[in-house]
Design an enzyme around this catalytic site. Structure first.
Site, PDB file in Angstrom:
ATOM      1  N   LYS A 148     -64.009 -16.568 -42.923  1.00  0.00           N
ATOM      2  CA  LYS A 148     -62.322 -17.839 -42.744  1.00  0.00           C
ATOM      3  C   LYS A 148     -61.444 -16.748 -42.853  1.00  0.00           C
ATOM      4  CE  LYS A 148     -62.421 -17.494 -47.621  1.00  0.00           C
ATOM      5  NZ  LYS A 148     -62.744 -17.943 -48.617  1.00  0.00           N
ATOM      6  N   ARG A 159     -61.620 -27.778 -57.958  1.00  0.00           N
ATOM      7  CA  ARG A 159     -60.007 -27.527 -56.421  1.00  0.00           C
ATOM      8  C   ARG A 159     -60.810 -28.380 -55.472  1.00  0.00           C
ATOM      9  NH1 ARG A 159     -60.217 -21.784 -54.275  1.00  0.00           N
ATOM     10  NH2 ARG A 159     -62.683 -22.481 -53.557  1.00  0.00           N
ATOM     11  N   TYR A 209     -31.120  -1.983 -45.783  1.00  0.00           N
ATOM     12  CA  TYR A 209     -29.728  -2.578 -46.515  1.00  0.00           C
ATOM     13  C   TYR A 209     -29.378  -3.054 -47.704  1.00  0.00           C
ATOM     14  CZ  TYR A 209     -30.914  -6.088 -42.190  1.00  0.00           C
ATOM     15  OH  TYR A 209     -31.024  -6.597 -41.251  1.00  0.00           O
ATOM     16  N   MET A 217     -37.874  -6.654 -41.651  1.00  0.00           N
ATOM     17  CA  MET A 217     -39.261  -7.536 -40.882  1.00  0.00           C
ATOM     18  C   MET A 217     -40.421  -6.797 -40.267  1.00  0.00           C
ATOM     19  SD  MET A 217     -38.833 -11.144 -38.578  1.00  0.00           S
ATOM     20  CE  MET A 217     -37.965 -11.809 -40.150  1.00  0.00           C
TER      21      MET A 217
HETATM   22  C1  PLP Z   1     -63.858 -18.219 -49.415  1.00  0.00           C
HETATM   23  C2  PLP Z   1     -64.882 -18.732 -49.971  1.00  0.00           C
HETATM   24  C3  PLP Z   1     -65.684 -17.884 -50.493  1.00  0.00           C
HETATM   25  C4  PLP Z   1     -66.312 -16.361 -50.619  1.00  0.00           C
HETATM   26  O1  PLP Z   1     -65.654 -16.335 -51.830  1.00  0.00           O
HETATM   27  P1  PLP Z   1     -65.950 -14.782 -51.740  1.00  0.00           P
HETATM   28  O2  PLP Z   1     -65.460 -14.434 -53.082  1.00  0.00           O
HETATM   29  O3  PLP Z   1     -64.594 -14.125 -51.352  1.00  0.00           O
HETATM   30  O4  PLP Z   1     -67.402 -13.721 -51.537  1.00  0.00           O
HETATM   31  C5  PLP Z   1     -67.379 -18.867 -50.437  1.00  0.00           C
HETATM   32  N1  PLP Z   1     -67.113 -20.306 -50.989  1.00  0.00           N
HETATM   33  C6  PLP Z   1     -65.982 -21.157 -50.344  1.00  0.00           C
HETATM   34  C7  PLP Z   1     -66.343 -22.368 -50.788  1.00  0.00           C
HETATM   35  C8  PLP Z   1     -64.975 -19.876 -50.322  1.00  0.00           C
HETATM   36  O5  PLP Z   1     -63.932 -20.574 -50.394  1.00  0.00           O
END
Ligand code: PLP
Length: 390
Positions: free
Chosen positions: A59, A153, A280, A327
């Protein structure tokens, strides 16, 4: 304008005054080199540690490392599943030729169900409304039902679970969906001894029993990410979902390797007198005459504006950031070192003398995940260590 000046403006070799020289084949101003052998090492280590199949979670562009090359490297090293949030992320993996099962868990499931069905992407379902919206399209989408075992969650609350699995089993009979997985997520996996882990495993087992009683026969049950895969054996079940560990974020001391090194080049250098300020509001002041160097990286590129005490490495020397991070640029203090425009500076990486991702996380009071995912698109990703990964 004189013709000679016009010629320089349009000079294809870039040797005119108005178009600064740029040697052929020069590297981008800022790059992130990703060593895919480190990713493969991490997959192998975690597969052995977990002893069950591994889903490579890619992801957010594989935590900023490049989803397609990292996914290809992970699959070549033995990962048998891929995990993402959005279905769009899954489609990009399919377009790149990845054929293993892919689960997408955070999206507008009703809207993305047709694309998921067409590309054979599995969807997570957490509620009756989501289930009806997907099943109502009768696309035979592969579904993983998510139970909230205590993290609160995502997932179906325990109180609504019987209703969800009952309805899922009804929808499966005529083939409107296929329930291939039941899953959840641990909230305290990085503290293996925490009693929440045991409670969540128990809640999950109870949920599984109810799913089976409703007539569901999921192929895979999965409950944990990297920390659980290493430290919570009873949560490994049929599959572990590894994201952080894949790219070497090693919160569990498993001997994982960082894959990514950020490098840039000095653009300008100047000498400034004692007592002068930089940037700045002159937020950075120098007590003695010093050489300062301009780097073409700022907070839009992922250098945290709130970092305190940060430095970068030039030939093994630490150059402290001076003044505010802008930036697009930042100034570093080179003291009396003989630094020159064009010199390479290492901003982050596992190499000797370079600041680690954990250093940046500490300077910015965050976690390595946020440092990696914050790297901007101007930091060109360059992959090595595996033929054909791009
Ligand atoms: C990001 C995520 C993972 C991976 O977890 P890590 O601790 O990064 O290995 C697994 N399951 C879900 C639902 C996630 O959102």
């Amino acid at each position: 304008m004189p013709t000679a000046a016009l010629d320089r403006l349009t000079d294809p070799a870039g040797s005119g005054l108005l178009t600064p020289p740029r040697p052929a084949g020069s590297s981008p101003l800022a790059r992130a080199d990703v060593d895919l052998r480190a990713v493969q090492h991490n997959v192998q280590v975690l597969r052995v540690r977990a002893g069950v199949p591994l889903m490579a979670v890619v992801k957010a562009d594989a935590f900023g490392h490049g989803a397609v090359p990292v996914a290809k490297a992970a699959v070549a090293a033995g990962a048998t599943w891929l995990g993402v949030c959005r279905v769009g992320e899954a489609l990009a993996l399919r377009s790149a030729g990845l054929r293993v099962p892919i689960l997408a868990w955070l999206d507008d499931m009703a809207a993305v169900a047709p694309a998921a069905a067409a590309a054979d992407v599995d969807l997570s379902v957490s509620s009756l409304a989501e289930l009806e919206a997907v099943a109502g399209q009768r696309l035979a989408v592969r579904v993983h039902l998510k139970l909230d075992t205590g993290m609160h969650r995502a997932g179906c609350p325990v109180t609504r679970w019987v209703e969800l699995v009952t309805r899922a089993a009804q929808a499966e009979r005529p083939g409107a969906i296929r329930v291939v997985g039941v899953w959840s997520h641990l909230s305290h996996a990085s503290s293996p001894a925490d009693p929440h882990n045991r409670r969540q495993v128990e809640a999950f087992q109870a949920g599984l029993a109810l799913a089976e009683a409703a007539g569901l026969r999921p192929e895979v049950r999965h409950l944990c990410g990297t920390a659980g895969a290493v430290g919570v054996p009873e949560a490994r079940l049929d599959l572990v979902r590894v994201g952080a560990g894949l790219v070497g974020i090693d919160e569990v001391g498993a001997g994982l390797l960082s894959a990514l090194t950020v490098r840039t080049r000095v653009l300008q250098v100047r000498r400034i007198p004692a007592g002068d300020g930089v940037g700045y509001d002159h937020a950075g002041r120098v007590e003695r005459a010093t050489t300062v160097a301009l780097l073409p990286l700022g907070y839009a590129d992922g250098i945290p504006r709130g970092a305190r005490g940060a430095w970068v490495a030039w030939h093994g020397h630490r150059l402290a950031l001076l003044g505010r991070v802008s930036m697009d640029q930042v100034v570093v203090d080179a003291g009396d070192l003989p630094i020159s425009p064009g010199d390479e500076v290492v901003v982050l990486g596992p190499g000797a003398g370079a600041p680690r991702v954990t250093d940046w996380a500490r300077w910015a009071e965050t976690i390595p995940h946020e440092i990696y995912t914050g790297l901007g698109s101007r930091v060109v990703r360059v992959h090595s260590g595996m033929e054909g990964a791009q």
